[in-house]
Design a protein around this motif. Structure first.
Motif, PDB file in Angstrom:
ATOM      1  N   ALA A  28       0.836  -1.205   0.000  1.00 44.16           N
ATOM      2  CA  ALA A  28       0.000   0.000   0.000  1.00 44.16           C
ATOM      3  C   ALA A  28       0.870   1.255   0.000  1.00 44.16           C
ATOM      4  O   ALA A  28       0.573   2.230  -0.696  1.00 44.16           O
ATOM      5  CB  ALA A  28      -0.936   0.002   1.201  1.00 44.16           C
ATOM      6  N   TYR A  29       1.958   1.238   0.764  1.00 42.32           N
ATOM      7  CA  TYR A  29       2.867   2.389   0.850  1.00 42.32           C
ATOM      8  C   TYR A  29       3.510   2.678  -0.509  1.00 42.32           C
ATOM      9  O   TYR A  29       3.581   3.830  -0.938  1.00 42.32           O
ATOM     10  CB  TYR A  29       3.925   2.106   1.912  1.00 42.32           C
ATOM     11  CG  TYR A  29       4.852   3.254   2.210  1.00 42.32           C
ATOM     12  CD1 TYR A  29       4.416   4.351   2.946  1.00 42.32           C
ATOM     13  CD2 TYR A  29       6.167   3.232   1.790  1.00 42.32           C
ATOM     14  CE1 TYR A  29       5.269   5.409   3.238  1.00 42.32           C
ATOM     15  CE2 TYR A  29       7.035   4.280   2.078  1.00 42.32           C
ATOM     16  CZ  TYR A  29       6.577   5.356   2.795  1.00 42.32           C
ATOM     17  OH  TYR A  29       7.423   6.401   3.089  1.00 42.32           O
ATOM     18  N   GLU A  30       3.965   1.630  -1.180  1.00 42.66           N
ATOM     19  CA  GLU A  30       4.570   1.812  -2.508  1.00 42.66           C
ATOM     20  C   GLU A  30       3.554   2.362  -3.507  1.00 42.66           C
ATOM     21  O   GLU A  30       3.870   3.242  -4.307  1.00 42.66           O
ATOM     22  CB  GLU A  30       5.155   0.490  -3.003  1.00 42.66           C
ATOM     23  CG  GLU A  30       6.381   0.075  -2.217  1.00 42.66           C
ATOM     24  CD  GLU A  30       6.838  -1.349  -2.487  1.00 42.66           C
ATOM     25  OE1 GLU A  30       6.123  -2.109  -3.198  1.00 42.66           O
ATOM     26  OE2 GLU A  30       7.916  -1.713  -1.978  1.00 42.66           O
ATOM     27  N   ARG A  31       2.325   1.860  -3.459  1.00 46.56           N
ATOM     28  CA  ARG A  31       1.281   2.371  -4.354  1.00 46.56           C
ATOM     29  C   ARG A  31       0.931   3.812  -4.020  1.00 46.56           C
ATOM     30  O   ARG A  31       0.647   4.610  -4.898  1.00 46.56           O
ATOM     31  CB  ARG A  31       0.050   1.478  -4.279  1.00 46.56           C
ATOM     32  CG  ARG A  31       0.211   0.184  -5.046  1.00 46.56           C
ATOM     33  CD  ARG A  31      -0.992  -0.745  -4.822  1.00 46.56           C
ATOM     34  NE  ARG A  31      -0.963  -1.886  -5.695  1.00 46.56           N
ATOM     35  CZ  ARG A  31      -0.274  -2.995  -5.479  1.00 46.56           C
ATOM     36  NH1 ARG A  31       0.481  -3.100  -4.404  1.00 46.56           N
ATOM     37  NH2 ARG A  31      -0.329  -4.001  -6.328  1.00 46.56           N
ATOM     38  N   LEU A  32       0.942   4.137  -2.726  1.00 47.83           N
ATOM     39  CA  LEU A  32       0.650   5.501  -2.306  1.00 47.83           C
ATOM     40  C   LEU A  32       1.730   6.467  -2.789  1.00 47.83           C
ATOM     41  O   LEU A  32       1.423   7.569  -3.261  1.00 47.83           O
ATOM     42  CB  LEU A  32       0.500   5.574  -0.786  1.00 47.83           C
ATOM     43  CG  LEU A  32       0.143   6.930  -0.190  1.00 47.83           C
ATOM     44  CD1 LEU A  32      -1.127   7.506  -0.815  1.00 47.83           C
ATOM     45  CD2 LEU A  32      -0.027   6.808   1.325  1.00 47.83           C
ATOM     46  N   ARG A  33       2.992   6.070  -2.704  1.00 42.98           N
ATOM     47  CA  ARG A  33       4.074   6.923  -3.241  1.00 42.98           C
ATOM     48  C   ARG A  33       3.872   7.173  -4.737  1.00 42.98           C
ATOM     49  O   ARG A  33       4.014   8.296  -5.213  1.00 42.98           O
ATOM     50  CB  ARG A  33       5.436   6.270  -3.015  1.00 42.98           C
ATOM     51  CG  ARG A  33       5.994   6.504  -1.640  1.00 42.98           C
ATOM     52  CD  ARG A  33       7.444   6.160  -1.570  1.00 42.98           C
ATOM     53  NE  ARG A  33       7.651   4.745  -1.910  1.00 42.98           N
ATOM     54  CZ  ARG A  33       8.654   4.016  -1.483  1.00 42.98           C
ATOM     55  NH1 ARG A  33       9.571   4.538  -0.710  1.00 42.98           N
ATOM     56  NH2 ARG A  33       8.776   2.765  -1.840  1.00 42.98           N
ATOM     57  N   ALA A  34       3.542   6.114  -5.492  1.00 45.77           N
ATOM     58  CA  ALA A  34       3.301   6.257  -6.948  1.00 45.77           C
ATOM     59  C   ALA A  34       2.089   7.136  -7.202  1.00 45.77           C
ATOM     60  O   ALA A  34       2.107   7.993  -8.101  1.00 45.77           O
ATOM     61  CB  ALA A  34       3.112   4.881  -7.579  1.00 45.77           C
ATOM     62  N   PHE A  35       1.034   6.954  -6.406  1.00 48.72           N
ATOM     63  CA  PHE A  35      -0.195   7.757  -6.536  1.00 48.72           C
ATOM     64  C   PHE A  35       0.125   9.237  -6.342  1.00 48.72           C
ATOM     65  O   PHE A  35      -0.310  10.081  -7.116  1.00 48.72           O
ATOM     66  CB  PHE A  35      -1.218   7.260  -5.507  1.00 48.72           C
ATOM     67  CG  PHE A  35      -2.470   8.078  -5.425  1.00 48.72           C
ATOM     68  CD1 PHE A  35      -3.515   7.869  -6.316  1.00 48.72           C
ATOM     69  CD2 PHE A  35      -2.631   9.039  -4.427  1.00 48.72           C
ATOM     70  CE1 PHE A  35      -4.675   8.616  -6.219  1.00 48.72           C
ATOM     71  CE2 PHE A  35      -3.789   9.787  -4.327  1.00 48.72           C
ATOM     72  CZ  PHE A  35      -4.819   9.574  -5.236  1.00 48.72           C
ATOM     73  N   ARG A  36       0.891   9.547  -5.299  1.00 51.94           N
ATOM     74  CA  ARG A  36       1.218  10.946  -5.002  1.00 51.94           C
ATOM     75  C   ARG A  36       2.148  11.543  -6.048  1.00 51.94           C
ATOM     76  O   ARG A  36       2.035  12.713  -6.383  1.00 51.94           O
ATOM     77  CB  ARG A  36       1.826  11.055  -3.615  1.00 51.94           C
ATOM     78  CG  ARG A  36       0.792  10.860  -2.528  1.00 51.94           C
ATOM     79  CD  ARG A  36       1.287  11.294  -1.181  1.00 51.94           C
ATOM     80  NE  ARG A  36       0.192  11.304  -0.237  1.00 51.94           N
ATOM     81  CZ  ARG A  36       0.207  10.677   0.940  1.00 51.94           C
ATOM     82  NH1 ARG A  36       1.277  10.010   1.309  1.00 51.94           N
ATOM     83  NH2 ARG A  36      -0.841  10.731   1.732  1.00 51.94           N
ATOM     84  N   SER A  37       3.061  10.761  -6.573  1.00 45.13           N
ATOM     85  CA  SER A  37       3.977  11.309  -7.588  1.00 45.13           C
ATOM     86  C   SER A  37       3.283  11.532  -8.923  1.00 45.13           C
ATOM     87  O   SER A  37       3.742  12.340  -9.727  1.00 45.13           O
ATOM     88  CB  SER A  37       5.196  10.398  -7.762  1.00 45.13           C
ATOM     89  OG  SER A  37       4.825   9.185  -8.366  1.00 45.13           O
ATOM     90  N   ALA A  38       2.163  10.849  -9.152  1.00 44.36           N
ATOM     91  CA  ALA A  38       1.403  11.003 -10.407  1.00 44.36           C
ATOM     92  C   ALA A  38       0.461  12.201 -10.349  1.00 44.36           C
ATOM     93  O   ALA A  38      -0.105  12.582 -11.371  1.00 44.36           O
ATOM     94  CB  ALA A  38       0.627   9.741 -10.708  1.00 44.36           C
ATOM     95  N   ARG A  39       0.251  12.775  -9.187  1.00 42.29           N
ATOM     96  CA  ARG A  39      -0.686  13.895  -9.029  1.00 42.29           C
ATOM     97  C   ARG A  39      -0.175  15.135  -9.687  1.00 42.29           C
ATOM     98  O   ARG A  39       0.867  15.597  -9.622  1.00 42.29           O
ATOM     99  CB  ARG A  39      -0.968  14.194  -7.550  1.00 42.29           C
ATOM    100  CG  ARG A  39      -1.966  13.278  -6.924  1.00 42.29           C
ATOM    101  CD  ARG A  39      -2.224  13.766  -5.548  1.00 42.29           C
ATOM    102  NE  ARG A  39      -3.347  13.054  -4.949  1.00 42.29           N
ATOM    103  CZ  ARG A  39      -3.764  13.262  -3.730  1.00 42.29           C
ATOM    104  NH1 ARG A  39      -3.169  14.139  -2.964  1.00 42.29           N
ATOM    105  NH2 ARG A  39      -4.773  12.598  -3.240  1.00 42.29           N
TER     106      ARG A  39
END
Length: 171
Positions: free
Chosen positions: A160-171
């Motif tokens: 979840a943490y890795e996906r959250l980092r990717a989610f935030r960097s895509a914003r």
């Protein structure tokens, strides 16, 4: 109530409910269910990190950078996120956690759940549940990154943490 007796919705690969069974049975049979992951930050932006107690049914004694847990039968992800955050942090009156995204966690070895990821700001003094949390602190993002290679973390939380980092960097 014994946590193993809690009734959970069992869901398919599209997150549709297909059955309801006790949590202990869901875990024993590797049945897919629903979970919530809530990243809690304090007013300084530090992340709530904790070590799970050795009595937890899943991933005992491991570190986690999320609070959360299973979604009960008939419960919405949003309701579970607020309930779990308040329970695990030991607070009441949190703002409603903000939904970010959902993903299917599957370790290929019988642990599979739909995972809704949220974030919430917690300015209240925390009093985590002693039955669930052995140690806790609010850590800076840099400190969490350093500890990722040192501590043994819950694998679904790392996913979840890795996906959250990717989610935030895509914003």
């Amino acid at each position: 109530m014994n946590p193993a007796d809690e009734i959970l919705d069992i869901v398919d690969e599209n997150d549709r409910v297909v059955a309801r069974v006790p949590r202990g049975e869901a875990y024993a049979q590797g049945l897919r269910h629903r979970c919530v992951f809530i990243q809690a930050r304090d007013a300084a932006g530090r992340l709530f990190v904790h070590r799970r107690t050795p009595t937890k049914l899943v991933f005992p004694s491991l570190y986690d950078m999320f609070v959360g847990g299973v979604v009960g039968a008939g419960e919405s992800y949003d309701a579970a996120a607020l309930r779990e955050a308040e329970e695990e942090l030991g607070v009441s009156g949190l703002p409603r956690p903000e939904f970010l995204f959902k993903f299917l966690y599957d370790d290929g070895a019988g642990k599979s759940w739909w995972s809704a990821v949220y974030e919430v700001r917690c300015d209240l003094p925390v009093r985590p549940q002693v039955e669930e949390v052995q140690w806790h602190d609010f850590l800076s993002a840099d400190e969490v990154e350093r500890r990722l290679g040192e501590w043994e973390w819950v694998p679904d939380g790392v996913a979840a943490y890795e996906r959250l980092r990717a989610f935030r960097s895509a914003r």
